[in-house]
Design an enzyme around this catalytic site. Structure first.
Site, PDB file in Angstrom:
ATOM      1  N   GLY A 142      14.497   5.371 -29.622  1.00  0.00           N
ATOM      2  CA  GLY A 142      15.227   4.195 -28.858  1.00  0.00           C
ATOM      3  C   GLY A 142      16.587   4.599 -28.518  1.00  0.00           C
ATOM      4  O   GLY A 142      16.912   5.929 -27.630  1.00  0.00           O
ATOM      5  N   ILE A 144      19.426   4.374 -29.559  1.00  0.00           N
ATOM      6  CA  ILE A 144      20.442   5.646 -30.118  1.00  0.00           C
ATOM      7  C   ILE A 144      19.761   6.919 -30.543  1.00  0.00           C
ATOM      8  O   ILE A 144      20.875   7.508 -29.969  1.00  0.00           O
ATOM      9  CB  ILE A 144      20.373   4.386 -31.651  1.00  0.00           C
ATOM     10  CG1 ILE A 144      21.113   3.569 -31.593  1.00  0.00           C
ATOM     11  CG2 ILE A 144      21.297   5.298 -32.248  1.00  0.00           C
ATOM     12  CD1 ILE A 144      20.736   2.814 -33.035  1.00  0.00           C
ATOM     13  N   ARG A 164       7.230   7.001 -32.658  1.00  0.00           N
ATOM     14  CA  ARG A 164       5.746   6.080 -33.268  1.00  0.00           C
ATOM     15  C   ARG A 164       4.848   6.154 -31.985  1.00  0.00           C
ATOM     16  O   ARG A 164       3.924   6.300 -31.974  1.00  0.00           O
ATOM     17  CB  ARG A 164       5.994   5.116 -33.187  1.00  0.00           C
ATOM     18  CG  ARG A 164       4.974   4.423 -34.632  1.00  0.00           C
ATOM     19  CD  ARG A 164       5.542   3.083 -35.176  1.00  0.00           C
ATOM     20  NE  ARG A 164       6.004   2.036 -33.974  1.00  0.00           N
ATOM     21  CZ  ARG A 164       6.132   1.271 -34.405  1.00  0.00           C
ATOM     22  NH1 ARG A 164       5.957   0.506 -35.175  1.00  0.00           N
ATOM     23  NH2 ARG A 164       7.563   0.720 -33.259  1.00  0.00           N
ATOM     24  N   THR A 165       5.823   6.045 -30.866  1.00  0.00           N
ATOM     25  CA  THR A 165       5.138   5.754 -29.627  1.00  0.00           C
ATOM     26  C   THR A 165       5.645   6.972 -28.968  1.00  0.00           C
ATOM     27  O   THR A 165       6.578   7.001 -28.374  1.00  0.00           O
ATOM     28  CB  THR A 165       4.983   4.223 -28.710  1.00  0.00           C
ATOM     29  OG1 THR A 165       4.610   3.629 -30.056  1.00  0.00           O
ATOM     30  CG2 THR A 165       4.065   4.831 -27.910  1.00  0.00           C
ATOM     31  N   ARG A 225      19.531   3.372 -41.655  1.00  0.00           N
ATOM     32  CA  ARG A 225      19.234   2.327 -43.068  1.00  0.00           C
ATOM     33  C   ARG A 225      19.029   2.997 -43.603  1.00  0.00           C
ATOM     34  O   ARG A 225      18.631   4.073 -43.901  1.00  0.00           O
ATOM     35  CB  ARG A 225      18.173   0.947 -43.200  1.00  0.00           C
ATOM     36  CG  ARG A 225      18.174  -0.240 -41.925  1.00  0.00           C
ATOM     37  CD  ARG A 225      19.493  -1.341 -42.282  1.00  0.00           C
ATOM     38  NE  ARG A 225      19.368  -2.493 -41.134  1.00  0.00           N
ATOM     39  CZ  ARG A 225      20.566  -1.590 -40.307  1.00  0.00           C
ATOM     40  NH1 ARG A 225      21.191  -0.888 -39.909  1.00  0.00           N
ATOM     41  NH2 ARG A 225      20.433  -3.505 -39.783  1.00  0.00           N
ATOM     42  N   GLU A 254      23.986  -0.506 -50.847  1.00  0.00           N
ATOM     43  CA  GLU A 254      25.137  -0.683 -50.412  1.00  0.00           C
ATOM     44  C   GLU A 254      25.809  -1.862 -51.206  1.00  0.00           C
ATOM     45  O   GLU A 254      25.109  -3.123 -50.782  1.00  0.00           O
ATOM     46  CB  GLU A 254      25.479  -0.538 -48.409  1.00  0.00           C
ATOM     47  CG  GLU A 254      25.171   0.458 -48.048  1.00  0.00           C
ATOM     48  CD  GLU A 254      25.064   0.310 -46.070  1.00  0.00           C
ATOM     49  OE1 GLU A 254      25.665  -0.791 -46.293  1.00  0.00           O
ATOM     50  OE2 GLU A 254      24.073   1.185 -45.380  1.00  0.00           O
ATOM     51  N   HIS A 272      28.990   2.688 -43.700  1.00  0.00           N
ATOM     52  CA  HIS A 272      28.344   1.350 -42.381  1.00  0.00           C
ATOM     53  C   HIS A 272      29.463   0.640 -41.073  1.00  0.00           C
ATOM     54  O   HIS A 272      29.595   0.454 -41.086  1.00  0.00           O
ATOM     55  CB  HIS A 272      27.676   0.297 -43.271  1.00  0.00           C
ATOM     56  CG  HIS A 272      27.286  -0.153 -42.735  1.00  0.00           C
ATOM     57  ND1 HIS A 272      25.388  -0.036 -43.042  1.00  0.00           N
ATOM     58  CD2 HIS A 272      26.870  -0.690 -40.813  1.00  0.00           C
ATOM     59  CE1 HIS A 272      24.563  -1.387 -41.991  1.00  0.00           C
ATOM     60  NE2 HIS A 272      24.763  -0.538 -40.469  1.00  0.00           N
ATOM     61  N   GLY A 274      28.591   2.639 -38.193  1.00  0.00           N
ATOM     62  CA  GLY A 274      27.781   2.308 -36.866  1.00  0.00           C
ATOM     63  C   GLY A 274      29.000   1.986 -35.851  1.00  0.00           C
ATOM     64  O   GLY A 274      29.058   2.420 -34.656  1.00  0.00           O
TER      65      GLY A 274
END
Ligand code: DGY
Length: 312
Positions: A142, A144, A164-165, A225, A254, A272, A274
């Site tokens: 995607g 990121i 996935r695709t 995640r 977390e 975390h 990001g």
């Protein structure tokens, strides 16, 4: 800036504690609330939503919403919005920082200096992984994932991916990336970076089986995640030298961190971070405010997640 804007739109109550609210505190706080702005650690499950009779909008401060019971929200007529598209670069930066830190053993080196244990430069001291010419495997292509590709190209790395695709041949060509089946990608990568959303299918996507497939010289990077990686299996793999190292910005429970990880030198841990840049968090906040403003003005939401929620 964001708070000022929110205050100009509505009455704002902020969690007064410097920690995640407990379930009881959440339920109590939501009794009369119409708009809720949660962030990642807040567990907005069905029971919490059922106990919030006036709630009409959850304007999530973040893109991921695995902590929110979306189906219940929809059933109760509560709209859910999020903040997509503004945190790809900041998250890829953290993934890249972890990748380089783990590979070049920066944390270990710094700890050595601070402990007064550095005696001299040595030809074999703290040898790490190469970037140039090595292969980055990306799971999840995607925004990121694509931001990771741009960084890897600057470091003259080969990039392979699984999604996935599968992307179109034109997109693959433009990005300069090759599609691999997932297990083959895990076997081939020198660096494996995870960029899939957390769902039932991606929970423990990387467990002992996949860690066995990785090269002993490879590094695992997780900024998506925590539950995408089986943390106990990762501790075993790092301890037994099944992989060379890891960089983690997210954890299964977390803010708890698996005790075994704390003892290991070959893992880099960040809390975390990001999206934690001033620009990104401001943009996220402004998107939250845009969604709230749309609700208050009865306009279409810019970032509605549950598009099937009833409008009344
Ligand atoms: C998100 O937006 O889902 C991130 O985890 C926040 O950094």
């Amino acid at each position: 800036m964001v708070l000022e804007r929110l205050r100009s739109l509505c009455q704002v109550h902020i969690n007064p504690n410097d920690r995640t609210a407990t379930r009881e505190e959440l339920i109590e706080a939501l009794r009369d609330v119409v708009i809720l702005v949660p962030s990642g650690p807040d567990d907005i499950d069905a029971e919490v939503l059922e106990s919030a009779p006036k709630l009409k909008l959850i304007a999530n401060f973040g893109v991921g919403y695995n902590n929110i019971a979306v189906e219940t929200a929809t059933r109760l007529g509560i709209a859910l919005t999020n903040t997509p598209g503004v945190l790809a670069d900041a998250t890829a930066d953290i993934a890249w920082a972890l990748l380089m830190n783990a590979a070049r053993r920066i944390g270990e080196g710094e700890r050595m200096i601070r402990a007064g244990e550095w005696k001299c430069w040595g030809p074999l001291q703290l040898l790490g992984g190469d970037m140039a010419g090595s292969t980055l495997g990306i799971i999840g292509m995607g925004n990121i994932g694509k931001a990771m590709v741009r960084r890897a190209k600057g470091f003259t790395m080969r990039v392979i991916y699984w999604n996935r695709t599968r992307l179109s041949p034109e997109q693959e060509k433009d990005l300069g990336i090759e599609f691999f089946e997932r297990d083959d990608l895990i076997r081939e990568a020198d660096y494996l970076s995870l960029h899939v959303a957390l769902t039932a299918e991606t929970t423990h996507l990387i467990s002992s089986r996949e860690l066995e497939l990785m090269k002993p010289s490879a590094y695992l990077i997780n900024t998506t995640r925590g539950p995408v990686v089986d943390e106990k299996a990762l501790v075993d793999a790092l301890r037994e030298g099944k992989i060379a190292g890891a960089g983690l910005d997210v954890f299964e429970n977390e803010p708890e961190v698996e005790a075994g990880l704390m003892e290991l030198e070959n893992v880099v841990l960040t809390p975390h971070l990001g999206s934690a840049t001033i620009g990104t968090r401001t943009r996220m906040g402004m998107m939250v405010a845009d969604n709230i403003e749309a609700f208050l003005k009865g306009q279409p939401y810019p970032n509605l997640v549950n598009t099937d929620v009833s409008k009344d």
